[in-house]
Design a protein around this motif. Structure first.
Motif, PDB file in Angstrom:
ATOM      1  N   VAL A  78     -22.855  80.599 -18.385  1.00  0.00           N
ATOM      2  CA  VAL A  78     -21.654  79.912 -18.877  1.00  0.00           C
ATOM      3  C   VAL A  78     -21.108  78.967 -17.797  1.00  0.00           C
ATOM      4  O   VAL A  78     -20.767  77.805 -18.083  1.00  0.00           O
ATOM      5  N   ALA A  79     -21.063  79.438 -16.563  1.00  0.00           N
ATOM      6  CA  ALA A  79     -20.546  78.603 -15.474  1.00  0.00           C
ATOM      7  C   ALA A  79     -21.367  77.323 -15.345  1.00  0.00           C
ATOM      8  O   ALA A  79     -20.824  76.219 -15.174  1.00  0.00           O
ATOM      9  N   ARG A  80     -22.685  77.488 -15.476  1.00  0.00           N
ATOM     10  CA  ARG A  80     -23.583  76.344 -15.338  1.00  0.00           C
ATOM     11  C   ARG A  80     -23.347  75.317 -16.455  1.00  0.00           C
ATOM     12  O   ARG A  80     -23.248  74.115 -16.206  1.00  0.00           O
ATOM     13  N   LEU A  81     -23.243  75.813 -17.680  1.00  0.00           N
ATOM     14  CA  LEU A  81     -23.054  74.904 -18.810  1.00  0.00           C
ATOM     15  C   LEU A  81     -21.683  74.224 -18.765  1.00  0.00           C
ATOM     16  O   LEU A  81     -21.569  73.011 -18.967  1.00  0.00           O
ATOM     17  N   VAL A  82     -20.663  75.015 -18.490  1.00  0.00           N
ATOM     18  CA  VAL A  82     -19.308  74.439 -18.471  1.00  0.00           C
ATOM     19  C   VAL A  82     -19.207  73.366 -17.378  1.00  0.00           C
ATOM     20  O   VAL A  82     -18.647  72.287 -17.606  1.00  0.00           O
ATOM     21  N   ALA A  83     -19.792  73.647 -16.226  1.00  0.00           N
ATOM     22  CA  ALA A  83     -19.753  72.661 -15.132  1.00  0.00           C
ATOM     23  C   ALA A  83     -20.450  71.372 -15.557  1.00  0.00           C
ATOM     24  O   ALA A  83     -19.986  70.258 -15.263  1.00  0.00           O
ATOM     25  N   GLY A  84     -21.568  71.516 -16.258  1.00  0.00           N
ATOM     26  CA  GLY A  84     -22.319  70.341 -16.717  1.00  0.00           C
ATOM     27  C   GLY A  84     -21.495  69.471 -17.654  1.00  0.00           C
ATOM     28  O   GLY A  84     -21.443  68.245 -17.507  1.00  0.00           O
ATOM     29  N   VAL A 137     -27.717  58.392 -26.577  1.00  0.00           N
ATOM     30  CA  VAL A 137     -26.909  59.436 -25.929  1.00  0.00           C
ATOM     31  C   VAL A 137     -26.226  58.828 -24.713  1.00  0.00           C
ATOM     32  O   VAL A 137     -26.894  58.239 -23.859  1.00  0.00           O
ATOM     33  N   ALA A 138     -24.924  58.971 -24.642  1.00  0.00           N
ATOM     34  CA  ALA A 138     -24.172  58.393 -23.522  1.00  0.00           C
ATOM     35  C   ALA A 138     -24.294  59.281 -22.281  1.00  0.00           C
ATOM     36  O   ALA A 138     -24.542  60.490 -22.398  1.00  0.00           O
ATOM     37  N   GLU A 139     -24.129  58.680 -21.143  1.00  0.00           N
ATOM     38  CA  GLU A 139     -24.148  59.463 -19.892  1.00  0.00           C
ATOM     39  C   GLU A 139     -22.898  60.337 -19.812  1.00  0.00           C
ATOM     40  O   GLU A 139     -22.968  61.504 -19.437  1.00  0.00           O
ATOM     41  N   ARG A 140     -21.774  59.724 -20.148  1.00  0.00           N
ATOM     42  CA  ARG A 140     -20.495  60.431 -20.185  1.00  0.00           C
ATOM     43  C   ARG A 140     -19.810  60.124 -21.512  1.00  0.00           C
ATOM     44  O   ARG A 140     -19.885  59.015 -22.017  1.00  0.00           O
ATOM     45  N   ALA A 141     -19.148  61.112 -22.073  1.00  0.00           N
ATOM     46  CA  ALA A 141     -18.396  60.875 -23.310  1.00  0.00           C
ATOM     47  C   ALA A 141     -17.446  62.038 -23.537  1.00  0.00           C
ATOM     48  O   ALA A 141     -17.629  63.127 -22.963  1.00  0.00           O
ATOM     49  N   GLU A 142     -16.452  61.812 -24.352  1.00  0.00           N
ATOM     50  CA  GLU A 142     -15.509  62.902 -24.664  1.00  0.00           C
ATOM     51  C   GLU A 142     -16.139  63.917 -25.613  1.00  0.00           C
ATOM     52  O   GLU A 142     -15.734  65.066 -25.670  1.00  0.00           O
ATOM     53  N   LEU A 143     -17.135  63.448 -26.358  1.00  0.00           N
ATOM     54  CA  LEU A 143     -17.820  64.335 -27.304  1.00  0.00           C
ATOM     55  C   LEU A 143     -19.205  64.683 -26.745  1.00  0.00           C
ATOM     56  O   LEU A 143     -19.921  63.799 -26.271  1.00  0.00           O
ATOM     57  N   ALA A 144     -19.548  65.956 -26.785  1.00  0.00           N
ATOM     58  CA  ALA A 144     -20.884  66.372 -26.333  1.00  0.00           C
ATOM     59  C   ALA A 144     -21.544  67.178 -27.445  1.00  0.00           C
ATOM     60  O   ALA A 144     -20.868  67.828 -28.252  1.00  0.00           O
ATOM     61  N   ARG A 150     -18.224  69.533 -18.022  1.00  0.00           N
ATOM     62  CA  ARG A 150     -17.018  69.061 -17.322  1.00  0.00           C
ATOM     63  C   ARG A 150     -17.344  67.790 -16.532  1.00  0.00           C
ATOM     64  O   ARG A 150     -16.573  66.825 -16.535  1.00  0.00           O
ATOM     65  N   ALA A 151     -18.493  67.807 -15.875  1.00  0.00           N
ATOM     66  CA  ALA A 151     -18.879  66.647 -15.056  1.00  0.00           C
ATOM     67  C   ALA A 151     -19.067  65.395 -15.906  1.00  0.00           C
ATOM     68  O   ALA A 151     -18.993  64.282 -15.397  1.00  0.00           O
ATOM     69  N   ARG A 152     -19.318  65.572 -17.200  1.00  0.00           N
ATOM     70  CA  ARG A 152     -19.513  64.417 -18.088  1.00  0.00           C
ATOM     71  C   ARG A 152     -18.236  64.025 -18.826  1.00  0.00           C
ATOM     72  O   ARG A 152     -18.271  63.243 -19.775  1.00  0.00           O
ATOM     73  N   GLY A 153     -17.144  64.632 -18.424  1.00  0.00           N
ATOM     74  CA  GLY A 153     -15.847  64.262 -19.013  1.00  0.00           C
ATOM     75  C   GLY A 153     -15.682  64.714 -20.457  1.00  0.00           C
ATOM     76  O   GLY A 153     -14.958  64.090 -21.244  1.00  0.00           O
ATOM     77  N   VAL A 154     -16.350  65.794 -20.815  1.00  0.00           N
ATOM     78  CA  VAL A 154     -16.350  66.238 -22.219  1.00  0.00           C
ATOM     79  C   VAL A 154     -15.015  66.884 -22.593  1.00  0.00           C
ATOM     80  O   VAL A 154     -14.464  67.692 -21.839  1.00  0.00           O
TER      81      VAL A 154
END
Lengths: 400, 226
Positions: free
Chosen positions: A221-227, A157-164, A229-233
């Motif tokens: 929803v705000a919590r998940l979306v922020a998470g 699992v990558a730390e950041r990726a376009e796909l989550a 977003r922070a990973r560049g998804v």
């Protein structure tokens, strides 16, 4: 792509219009899975609408104005509440409705109205907000057990990726072979993907939405979306139809803006990966498979072809269909959180699916929803008819 | 009798308009509707065209129950033709198109009770195993009686049509006149008023729900597909 969140405390104009649009013809009863197992017209879709019309007449109409809201008979409200919570919200009634009423949305809205009136939810559903508040999931399970028991060690699992990838609570805690299959398929595709840490991957909000308890939705929803977003998804993939449904239909409204990523069901990802050669089955199966369309995936968000494309992509597979499939599929009994209260109905509905799959001489029943997976497996316990149940991604992972 | 008919008629119209007004008020005061349809919304022209076909041909019912669809379609067509035929008693001068619809309207008058009886039989047969709306059956029974008295007025005990028209024109102009001395006419008119008073709201609201369903169906695939 966005729908505004209905205002709390009151039905929208469209919902009121739909309540009046019901012709009481009763055509939907032939398509209602709850009717299939209870045969009780008193809790049927038109009966629920008739009861709710009476509730409205008693509170808002002339009778209500003359005699006050108390004129709404308590017994009627209680009968209605039971009926609306006994429903699996599968939406088959709406699909067969000559007036085209969007019942997959109307029933949850009426549940929300019952919550507002202090009559819903019922039974263990009432504990959902506290469970989610304290553990992040409706099953009161620790975050430490969210991924660890099933996540394959071989998958990175990558730390950041376009796909989550969002595993979802029911998959992670109740249908682990399914989410393990998801992870294996994602890993085999070679496309880098990220996930939120287990304590950050909280409930998507669907169990609260479907039981009419909307208070915590925006926060989740705000919590998940922020998470993400922070990973560049840029693309969020999930296998749970209920999660996908609320993400695609309601998250934008709950988030208050367009989502910074697109939502995809994992069968879309897998079908694309098979078509592009990122996933190549290493062996065939030579089996007769029957695929069950989850209500919130087919009628909910229109995913019908991709799961079949995945199955057809496995050499040797003979694909069978249920009599009711695609947009007309019959609920397996797991929908609408009704299984938490009306357990026997859910088991009986699950057994109908097993019966048909066995009658059609399928080698396996292929499911594509963690709630279906958990409930149909449960329905087979102590049942004389048995069939091998496999999740779609679990199956695909088998042949990769 | 004339005075009673007038009272019943005005009461029926008051009930009809009161219900329509209450519905309009409730819709106007309801919280705003969701801003759009999830997925890619179809072009308005396409959605309206599809909905119009859907409404006129009762296509959703056809998909669900073809035999009932045939009966309901005949029934609705007959009601429309009957309503058009009766305009000659309510309008002066009679428009040419209303005059032209007299012959088909008459045929519809005979077909209507047959369709109603078949629909009632279908509903009755399903009474034990399906949903049974006593409200619907009552409405159908009222229509059946209305059709029966209409046929009787035509063949068994014809009334003075000039007097009937004069009474109806007076009714709508709030200049009450004498009603024709025909118990059958009184019964026919009372039944029409009863149907008006009990006219289900879905007559007005279902077309909007069908329009919305067409938009929704067209947009479904666009929710997760680009």
């Amino acid at each position: 792509m966005s729908e505004r969140e209905p205002s709390p405390g009151g039905l929208t104009a469209r919902e009121l219009l739909e309540l009046d649009a019901c012709t009481q013809c009763g055509e939907c009863l032939r398509h209602c899975p709850v009717q299939d197992v209870t045969g009780n017209p008193a809790i049927s879709p038109p009966a629920k609408i008739r009861m709710f019309r009476e509730v409205l007449a008693g509170t808002r109409g002339l009778r209500g104005r003359l005699f006050g809201a108390g004129a709404a008979d308590r017994r009627l409200l209680e009968d209605f509440t039971k009926a609306v919570y006994e429903c699996t919200t599968c939406g088959a009634c709406g699909r067969s409705c000559p007036a085209g009423i969007f019942t997959q949305r109307l029933w949850p809205s009426l549940r929300r109205e019952m919550v507002r009136r202090g009559l819903g939810p019922i039974g263990p559903q009432a504990g959902l907000p506290e469970a989610i508040r304290s553990t992040g999931n409706p099953y009161l399970k620790p975050a430490a057990e969210r991924y660890a028991p099933w996540f394959p060690e071989s998958v990175v699992v990558a730390e950041r990726a376009e796909l989550a990838y969002y595993a979802g609570c029911t998959g992670a805690y109740e249908a682990r072979p399914m989410v393990r299959g998801d992870a294996l398929v994602l890993g085999a595709s070679g496309v880098p993907f990220t996930m939120l840490p287990p304590e950050e991957e909280v409930c998507c909000g669907f169990p609260l939405f479907i039981t009419g308890q909307h208070d915590m939705l925006r926060g989740l929803v705000a919590r998940l979306v922020a998470g993400y977003r922070a990973r560049g998804v840029r693309t969020l993939v999930c296998s749970c139809p209920c999660c996908v449904n609320i993400m695609a239909r309601d998250w934008p409204a709950l988030y208050g803006a367009e989502l910074p990523f697109r939502i995809r069901h994992i069968s879309q990802f897998a079908a694309d990966a098979l078509a592009s050669g990122k996933l190549v089955p290493k062996r065939g199966l030579g089996e007769r498979l029957i695929y069950h369309d989850p209500c919130y995936l087919s009628r909910g968000v229109g995913i019908i072809e991709e799961p079949r494309a995945v199955l057809r992509g496995i050499p040797g597979v003979t694909l069978l269909e249920f009599d009711r499939h695609g947009l007309e599929s019959r609920c397996c009994g797991a929908g609408g959180a009704a299984r938490k209260v009306f357990h026997e109905n859910a088991i009986a509905m699950g057994r109908l699916a097993v019966d048909e799959a066995v009658a059609k001489r399928a080698d396996r029943l292929i499911l594509n929803c963690p709630a279906c997976y958990a409930k149909v497996n449960e329905a087979m316990v102590g049942y004389d008819r048995q069939i091998r149940i496999t999740d779609l991604m679990e199956l695909l992972a088998e042949v990769l | 009798v004339g005075a009673l008919l007038l009272l019943a008629g005005y009461a029926a119209y008051a009930a009809f308009l009161g219900r329509a007004g209450a519905l309009a008020l409730a819709l106007a005061r309801a919280p705003a509707d969701p801003g759009g349809t999830a997925g890619r919304a179809p072009s308005p022209a396409r959605a309206y065209a599809a909905a119009l076909l859907d409404i006129l041909l009762l296509l959703r019912l056809l998909r669900t129950n073809a035999p009932l669809w045939a009966l309901e379609w005949v029934f609705h067509l007959c009601v429309a033709l009957e309503a058009a035929r009766h305009l000659r008693y309510l309008l002066e001068p009679v428009p040419a198109w209303a005059a032209a619809l007299q012959a088909p309207g008459l045929a519809a008058g005979y077909l209507l009770p047959a369709a109603l009886l078949a629909i009632l039989a279908a509903k009755w047969r399903r009474r034990g195993s399906g949903y049974y709306s006593s409200e619907n059956v009552l409405l159908l029974a009222l229509l059946l009686l209305g059709a029966g008295t209409g046929i009787a007025l035509k063949h068994l005990a014809p009334t003075d049509l000039v007097a009937a028209k004069s009474f109806m024109l007076g009714f709508f102009a709030f200049r009450p006149g004498a009603a024709p001395a025909s118990p059958l006419f009184a019964a026919h008119l009372l039944l029409a008023f009863l149907v008006l008073a009990r006219l289900p709201a879905h007559v007005a609201t279902a077309p909007f729900a069908i329009l919305d369903a067409n938009r929704r169906d067209a947009a479904l695939r666009g929710i997760l597909h680009e």
